[in-house]
Design a protein around this motif. Structure first.
Motif, PDB file in Angstrom:
ATOM      1  N   TYR A  37      78.013 -53.971  32.768  1.00  0.00           N
ATOM      2  CA  TYR A  37      79.403 -54.541  33.074  1.00  0.00           C
ATOM      3  C   TYR A  37      79.571 -55.576  32.073  1.00  0.00           C
ATOM      4  O   TYR A  37      80.532 -55.455  31.307  1.00  0.00           O
ATOM      5  N   TYR A  53      84.179 -58.898  38.423  1.00  0.00           N
ATOM      6  CA  TYR A  53      83.235 -58.221  38.766  1.00  0.00           C
ATOM      7  C   TYR A  53      83.296 -57.692  40.244  1.00  0.00           C
ATOM      8  O   TYR A  53      83.055 -56.334  40.525  1.00  0.00           O
ATOM      9  N   VAL A  56      85.067 -54.304  40.576  1.00  0.00           N
ATOM     10  CA  VAL A  56      84.285 -53.185  40.272  1.00  0.00           C
ATOM     11  C   VAL A  56      83.368 -52.815  41.695  1.00  0.00           C
ATOM     12  O   VAL A  56      83.100 -51.837  42.049  1.00  0.00           O
ATOM     13  N   TYR A 182      83.654 -48.226  30.308  1.00  0.00           N
ATOM     14  CA  TYR A 182      84.279 -48.852  31.294  1.00  0.00           C
ATOM     15  C   TYR A 182      84.661 -47.960  32.624  1.00  0.00           C
ATOM     16  O   TYR A 182      84.118 -48.237  33.566  1.00  0.00           O
ATOM     17  N   SER A 186      82.586 -48.707  36.026  1.00  0.00           N
ATOM     18  CA  SER A 186      83.408 -49.283  36.967  1.00  0.00           C
ATOM     19  C   SER A 186      83.678 -48.046  38.288  1.00  0.00           C
ATOM     20  O   SER A 186      84.104 -48.437  39.232  1.00  0.00           O
ATOM     21  N   TRP A 213      89.798 -53.408  32.578  1.00  0.00           N
ATOM     22  CA  TRP A 213      89.126 -54.002  31.466  1.00  0.00           C
ATOM     23  C   TRP A 213      89.723 -55.117  30.413  1.00  0.00           C
ATOM     24  O   TRP A 213      89.119 -55.923  30.041  1.00  0.00           O
TER      25      TRP A 213
END
Length: 270
Positions: A37, A53, A56, A182, A186, A213
């Protein structure tokens, strides 16, 4: 979950209100996933979680909530229009993080109806992180919608979006491969980001960058300049059609903007 999202397009009777469901998940951070990530979004590698984060980490729970049969809207067609994250304090990767997700505040919007998905992160019962993701369901705004503001209500970041574009402090080149990377890290594999056909079916000439993103990339660019406790509140404006070259600026240390010929993301940091 994506199969359930597609099935959600089938005509059926839906409730008028948001569900009261609260989904709670205990999180163990996968260091390899965190490193990936960080690489995809431009963060430095380390033991502290980027402020974006936990979004996600809680994405699967958000999708479970919004694809449930008790949710008032199909998830396909929802537009993520704003996102506010508050980091109360930095979170270490080895801390026992618990994430809770619920829906709140169904209210009118001038283009339809909007609601929030609220996610909170706690460590040993102490709230250390909070996110409010505002989503729009386009269409009429009936009088039966729950109270919570009139149809012209906008966030602070949205009200500040009409401005002259500043000089860019840096430029980013955003490639199709950035969206693919991504999507993988994610779990957000919405075809408007990863497929020309999917993008065109939903009204875009080309795939578009993920809004989260873009927000993460902005915070990564500010690494070393962020306090330990802060709130970053953004509105997603025009989509970034891929590939693209965009500029970003923090003209006064508080306002945030990512832009091309017009703003793509505007917000505030406080």
């Amino acid at each position: 979950m994506y199969a359930k999202a597609v099935l959600g397009l089938l005509p059926r009777s839906r409730p008028a209100e948001l569900p009261s469901t609260v989904l709670t998940t205990a999180i163990t951070v996968d260091r390899a996933h965190l490193a990936r990530y960080n690489e995809v979004c431009g963060f430095r590698h380390g033991d502290i979680l980027p402020a974006t984060y936990p979004h996600v980490l809680g994405f699967a729970a958000m999708m479970r909530l919004m694809t449930g049969w008790d949710f008032p809207f199909p998830v396909v067609g929802l537009v993520h229009i704003a996102n506010r994250i508050t980091q109360v304090r930095p979170i270490r990767a080895d801390e026992p993080l618990e994430l809770s997700v619920h829906a709140a505040d169904l209210r009118p919007h001038r283009r339809g109806r909007q609601f929030d998905i609220v996610m909170t992160g706690t460590v040993d019962g102490e709230e250390v992180w909070r996110e409010v993701s505002t989503n729009l369901r386009r269409g009429s705004s009936p009088s039966t919608v729950s109270a919570g503001g009139d149809a012209s209500t906008e966030s602070e970041s949205e009200r500040g979006s009409e401005r002259e574009l500043p000089a860019a402090q840096a430029f980013w080149r955003v490639a199709r491969s950035d969206a693919d990377a991504y999507a993988e890290v994610s779990g957000d594999r919405n075809p408007i980001h990863t497929s020309y056909l999917g993008a065109r079916l939903l009204g875009f000439p080309r795939p578009i960058a993920h809004g989260m993103w873009t927000k993460a990339r902005l915070l990564a660019a500010l690494a070393g300049h962020l306090p330990e406790s802060f709130t970053v509140d953004v509105a997603f404006k025009a989509p970034i059609l891929l590939p693209a070259k965009v500029g970003f600026a923090v003209p006064d240390g508080r306002d945030l903007i990512v832009f091309g010929k017009r703003p793509h993301l505007v917000g505030t940091l406080r």
